[in-house]
Design a protein around this motif. Sequence first.
Motif, PDB file in Angstrom:
ATOM      1  N   VAL A  84       3.038  19.096 -30.062  1.00 21.95           N
ATOM      2  CA  VAL A  84       3.085  17.691 -29.494  1.00 21.95           C
ATOM      3  C   VAL A  84       2.719  16.528 -29.953  1.00 21.95           C
ATOM      4  CG1 VAL A  84       1.637  16.114 -27.806  1.00 21.95           C
ATOM      5  CG2 VAL A  84       2.250  18.612 -27.246  1.00 21.95           C
ATOM      6  N   VAL A  85       1.907  16.513 -31.300  1.00 24.01           N
ATOM      7  CA  VAL A  85       2.033  15.629 -32.450  1.00 24.01           C
ATOM      8  C   VAL A  85       3.476  15.395 -33.036  1.00 24.01           C
ATOM      9  CG1 VAL A  85       0.870  14.918 -34.460  1.00 24.01           C
ATOM     10  CG2 VAL A  85      -0.580  15.558 -32.441  1.00 24.01           C
ATOM     11  N   ALA A  86       3.930  16.555 -33.348  1.00 26.87           N
ATOM     12  CA  ALA A  86       5.213  16.647 -34.206  1.00 26.87           C
ATOM     13  C   ALA A  86       6.418  15.943 -33.146  1.00 26.87           C
ATOM     14  CB  ALA A  86       5.733  17.932 -34.445  1.00 26.87           C
ATOM     15  N   ALA A  87       6.405  16.204 -31.968  1.00 26.64           N
ATOM     16  CA  ALA A  87       7.367  15.509 -30.996  1.00 26.64           C
ATOM     17  C   ALA A  87       6.876  14.104 -30.927  1.00 26.64           C
ATOM     18  CB  ALA A  87       7.289  16.189 -29.576  1.00 26.64           C
ATOM     19  N   LEU A  88       5.927  13.665 -30.771  1.00 24.02           N
ATOM     20  CA  LEU A  88       5.729  12.394 -30.713  1.00 24.02           C
ATOM     21  C   LEU A  88       5.746  11.492 -31.976  1.00 24.02           C
ATOM     22  CD1 LEU A  88       2.105  12.288 -28.504  1.00 24.02           C
ATOM     23  CD2 LEU A  88       4.469  11.530 -27.840  1.00 24.02           C
ATOM     24  N   GLY A  90       8.505  19.097 -38.143  1.00 22.93           N
ATOM     25  CA  GLY A  90       7.437  18.814 -38.111  1.00 22.93           C
ATOM     26  C   GLY A  90       6.160  19.693 -37.423  1.00 22.93           C
ATOM     27  N   ALA A  91       6.770  20.464 -36.385  1.00 25.61           N
ATOM     28  CA  ALA A  91       6.151  21.652 -35.445  1.00 25.61           C
ATOM     29  C   ALA A  91       6.078  22.888 -36.567  1.00 25.61           C
ATOM     30  CB  ALA A  91       6.831  21.784 -34.294  1.00 25.61           C
ATOM     31  N   ALA A 107      -7.386  17.611 -39.436  1.00 20.77           N
ATOM     32  CA  ALA A 107      -6.651  16.711 -40.637  1.00 20.77           C
ATOM     33  C   ALA A 107      -5.640  17.549 -41.364  1.00 20.77           C
ATOM     34  CB  ALA A 107      -7.888  16.607 -41.533  1.00 20.77           C
ATOM     35  N   LEU A 108      -5.831  18.810 -41.485  1.00 24.77           N
ATOM     36  CA  LEU A 108      -4.803  19.688 -42.190  1.00 24.77           C
ATOM     37  C   LEU A 108      -3.485  19.725 -41.390  1.00 24.77           C
ATOM     38  CD1 LEU A 108      -4.045  21.264 -44.714  1.00 24.77           C
ATOM     39  CD2 LEU A 108      -5.225  23.245 -43.486  1.00 24.77           C
ATOM     40  N   MET A 109      -3.552  19.772 -40.081  1.00 20.45           N
ATOM     41  CA  MET A 109      -2.604  19.883 -38.999  1.00 20.45           C
ATOM     42  C   MET A 109      -1.829  18.693 -39.196  1.00 20.45           C
ATOM     43  SD  MET A 109      -2.568  19.776 -34.974  1.00 20.45           S
ATOM     44  CE  MET A 109      -3.006  18.051 -34.985  1.00 20.45           C
ATOM     45  N   LEU A 110      -2.483  17.500 -39.002  1.00 21.68           N
ATOM     46  CA  LEU A 110      -1.770  16.096 -39.323  1.00 21.68           C
ATOM     47  C   LEU A 110      -1.110  15.910 -40.497  1.00 21.68           C
ATOM     48  CD1 LEU A 110      -4.443  13.533 -38.091  1.00 21.68           C
ATOM     49  CD2 LEU A 110      -2.225  14.510 -36.777  1.00 21.68           C
ATOM     50  N   VAL A 111      -1.438  16.421 -41.679  1.00 18.58           N
ATOM     51  CA  VAL A 111      -0.848  16.450 -42.865  1.00 18.58           C
ATOM     52  C   VAL A 111       0.457  17.580 -42.869  1.00 18.58           C
ATOM     53  CG1 VAL A 111      -0.781  17.320 -45.303  1.00 18.58           C
ATOM     54  CG2 VAL A 111      -2.789  15.921 -44.379  1.00 18.58           C
ATOM     55  N   GLY A 112       0.143  18.675 -42.066  1.00 20.73           N
ATOM     56  CA  GLY A 112       1.147  19.590 -42.016  1.00 20.73           C
ATOM     57  C   GLY A 112       2.311  18.907 -41.206  1.00 20.73           C
ATOM     58  N   VAL A 113       2.186  18.161 -40.148  1.00 19.30           N
ATOM     59  CA  VAL A 113       2.974  17.654 -39.278  1.00 19.30           C
ATOM     60  C   VAL A 113       3.832  16.374 -39.808  1.00 19.30           C
ATOM     61  CG1 VAL A 113       3.408  16.384 -37.076  1.00 19.30           C
ATOM     62  CG2 VAL A 113       2.080  18.361 -37.102  1.00 19.30           C
ATOM     63  N   SER A 114       2.991  15.677 -40.638  1.00 20.67           N
ATOM     64  CA  SER A 114       3.809  14.254 -40.974  1.00 20.67           C
ATOM     65  C   SER A 114       4.456  14.748 -42.410  1.00 20.67           C
ATOM     66  CB  SER A 114       2.625  13.593 -41.449  1.00 20.67           C
ATOM     67  OG  SER A 114       1.712  14.079 -42.181  1.00 20.67           O
TER      68      SER A 114
END
Length: 90
Positions: free
Chosen positions: A19-23, A48-49, A73-80
């Motif tokens: 969801v974060v990757a899509a947004l 991103g996903a 936090a690691l997920m946000l880095v991994g997506v961005s």
Amino acid sequence: MTPLDAFWHIANLFAPAWVVAALLALTAKLLWRRDLKSLTWRRLAVWGAAGGSVAVIAALVLTGHDGKMIGYALMLVGVSLPQWLLMSRR
């Protein structure tokens, strides 16, 4: 645990990253419409996903639990990070 329960358990593990990757992809395409004309929304979202999924698994391995703040936090880095690399290469 039934197979359906296992499916939903795994899907909910990866849902925040997807969801974060899509947004993020949607927001990037809206904000930098001219600059990102060559990149499709789908390509940004998929990369991103994928990065977010790898980060979620890494956080689960490193911490042993799902739902810790360092994991998010690691997920946000991994997506961005993959989306940033795609945008900087255009």
